[in-house]
Design an enzyme around this catalytic site. Structure first.
Site, PDB file in Angstrom:
ATOM      1  N   CYS A  92       0.882  -1.161  -0.077  1.00 13.56           N
ATOM      2  CA  CYS A  92      -0.063   0.111  -0.064  1.00 13.56           C
ATOM      3  C   CYS A  92       0.740   1.228  -0.144  1.00 13.56           C
ATOM      4  O   CYS A  92       0.495   2.277  -0.458  1.00 13.56           O
ATOM      5  CB  CYS A  92      -0.817  -0.098   1.183  1.00 13.56           C
ATOM      6  SG  CYS A  92      -2.167  -1.158   1.367  1.00 13.56           S
ATOM      7  N   HIS A 373      -9.301   2.746  -2.301  1.00 13.17           N
ATOM      8  CA  HIS A 373      -7.856   2.755  -1.964  1.00 13.17           C
ATOM      9  C   HIS A 373      -7.276   2.150  -3.129  1.00 13.17           C
ATOM     10  O   HIS A 373      -7.068   0.754  -3.008  1.00 13.17           O
ATOM     11  CB  HIS A 373      -7.692   2.187  -0.609  1.00 13.17           C
ATOM     12  CG  HIS A 373      -6.238   1.687  -0.053  1.00 13.17           C
ATOM     13  ND1 HIS A 373      -5.281   2.295  -0.923  1.00 13.17           N
ATOM     14  CD2 HIS A 373      -5.834   0.741   0.436  1.00 13.17           C
ATOM     15  CE1 HIS A 373      -3.947   1.749  -0.269  1.00 13.17           C
ATOM     16  NE2 HIS A 373      -4.567   0.868   0.508  1.00 13.17           N
ATOM     17  N   CYS A 403      -0.290   2.873   6.297  1.00 12.96           N
ATOM     18  CA  CYS A 403       0.305   1.545   6.818  1.00 12.96           C
ATOM     19  C   CYS A 403       0.535   0.968   5.402  1.00 12.96           C
ATOM     20  O   CYS A 403      -0.113   0.889   4.351  1.00 12.96           O
ATOM     21  CB  CYS A 403      -0.665   0.825   7.442  1.00 12.96           C
ATOM     22  SG  CYS A 403      -2.350   0.791   6.878  1.00 12.96           S
TER      23      CYS A 403
END
Length: 422
Positions: A92, A373, A403
């Site tokens: 991510c 996302h 994160c």
């Protein structure tokens, strides 16, 4: 050491990441990347023969997302063949890392002009994951770690990690639902006020027909009452056997934290949305910018990377923020705006609580719970978002972190500027 400046930042709209439902789901991922790369080129009248490199982030480098998208998408966008390209994976966190590496290259004097960014077609990666599971292959995250590593650092499903952290940290379901509700309300207000219009680049097909020109995922009709009625999303998957030994996602966490009775808090309304998208950020030196008549929008003040417990996975943003603040010689109160990716509500809630922040400075235009996302692209999107908002408010400093799997978090601090300072 030279300074690194952000000249421009653009992104696609975020489309629903489900085949048959999302407006972008049938596109090739390189097309999304090429869309934002072309926009950076055209908006800034960029001579692409002077672009030293394209640094791109893609988390799932498989199927149509395999290969070096940084190179292939830049060629698709009409960049000069002398402009090189590379592709990275920090799960991510890759969208921040691509910009951070661009800044490092410029600040070291090795390069003068880099386009950084990322792409993720989650409609594509979700289908690939489903096909692998049906073929009897390991779940994607399990396939990344061998059994020997799992004995030392057991690594679970990110949703189960979110529930475990919420349990251990004492957050309530109501507190986490409030994060989801706030995200939806702020995103709706931002969209209505046109806060994203400067950065969003419509995605068109080869005939010039507009496929998507707005974020497709937000649910402005969301209510607190509706969120309270949603069933937890990770209850069943927590106990699905992953191997012949009966290992489960829950047991992987309990290997390290045997006394934790994981409660299920997260659901579709307080977890990040599954979407498709891409973003690009133009980073240059002052000399290059002046020579080519480019006006800077932000100066990159400091970058940092941080690791934390890989078993809980999601806890690195707080230490990453502290580290990048120390590098910048700033305090938390010097920062006008924070963007912390809402991978799960507990990540944002813990970030605000542990740093003692005011929500009025954090994710002021909503976050990934409302907007989605697109894993490899999100960090680059958030950098553009914070610069846009600093300009609207006349703020000075913005901090972005998120994160990443493996228990990591990159971070960056940018300063709004309207001229070069070196």
């Amino acid at each position: 050491m030279a300074e690194a400046y952000i000249i421009d930042a653009v992104r696609t709209p975020r489309g629903i990441g489900k085949q048959g439902k999302g407006a972008l789901a049938e596109q090739h991922p390189q097309h999304l990347a090429a869309t934002v790369l072309k926009a950076i080129k055209d908006r800034n009248h960029l001579d692409t023969s002077t672009v030293d490199d394209v640094i791109w982030s893609v988390s799932t480098q498989d199927g149509l997302q395999a290969g070096d998208m940084g190179r292939m998408a830049s060629l698709d966008a009409g960049y000069d063949i002398t402009s090189s390209g590379t592709t990275l994976d920090r799960f991510c966190g890759g969208g921040i890392t691509s910009v951070n590496l661009a800044a490092a290259q410029v600040m070291s004097g090795m390069e003068d002009c880099i386009v950084a960014g990322g792409t993720e077609m989650m409609s594509l990666t979700a289908q690939m994951s489903k096909e692998k599971m049906q073929a009897g292959l390991k779940p994607p995250m399990m396939g990344a770690y061998n059994q020997r590593l799992q004995k030392v650092h057991p690594q679970s499903h990110q949703g189960i990690c979110g529930d475990a952290i919420a349990t251990m940290e004492g957050f309530t379901r109501e507190e986490l639902d409030e994060v989801g509700y706030r995200s939806q309300q702020r995103a709706a207000e931002a969209i209505a006020a046109g806060h994203f219009e400067k950065s969003i680049i419509p995605v068109v097909d080869d005939d010039g027909n507009v496929l998507l020109d707005h974020d497709e995922y937000p649910r402005p009709q969301t209510t607190r009452e509706g969120l309270a009625q949603l069933e937890p999303a990770f209850t069943k998957i927590a106990d699905v056997p992953l191997d012949a030994n009966g290992t489960t996602f829950r047991s992987l966490i309990n290997q390290k934290y045997p006394d934790v009775e994981i409660k299920n808090f997260h659901h579709a309304g307080n977890s990040s949305g599954v979407v498709d998208g891409a973003a690009a950020v133009l980073v240059t030196s002052a000399d290059y910018g002046r020579k080519h008549g480019l006006k800077p929008r932000a100066r990159i003040v400091a970058t940092a990377n941080m690791g934390d417990d890989p078993t809980l996975m999601l806890n690195a943003p707080v230490p990453a923020a502290k580290k990048v603040l120390e590098k910048a010689g700033l305090t938390k109160d010097d920062i006008d705006l924070y963007e912390i990716n809402e991978a799960f509500a507990v990540v944002a809630a813990k970030f605000v609580r542990d740093l003692g922040l005011d929500w009025d400075k954090v994710n002021v235009n909503g976050g990934s719970i409302a907007l989605g996302h697109p894993i490899g692209a999100t960090g680059s999107i958030l950098i553009g978002t914070v610069i846009d908002e600093l300009e609207r408010r006349g703020g000075r400093y913005g901090l972005v972190t998120m994160c990443a799997a493996g228990g990591m978090a990159p971070a960056i601090i940018v300063e709004r500027v309207d001229d070069y300072v070196d």
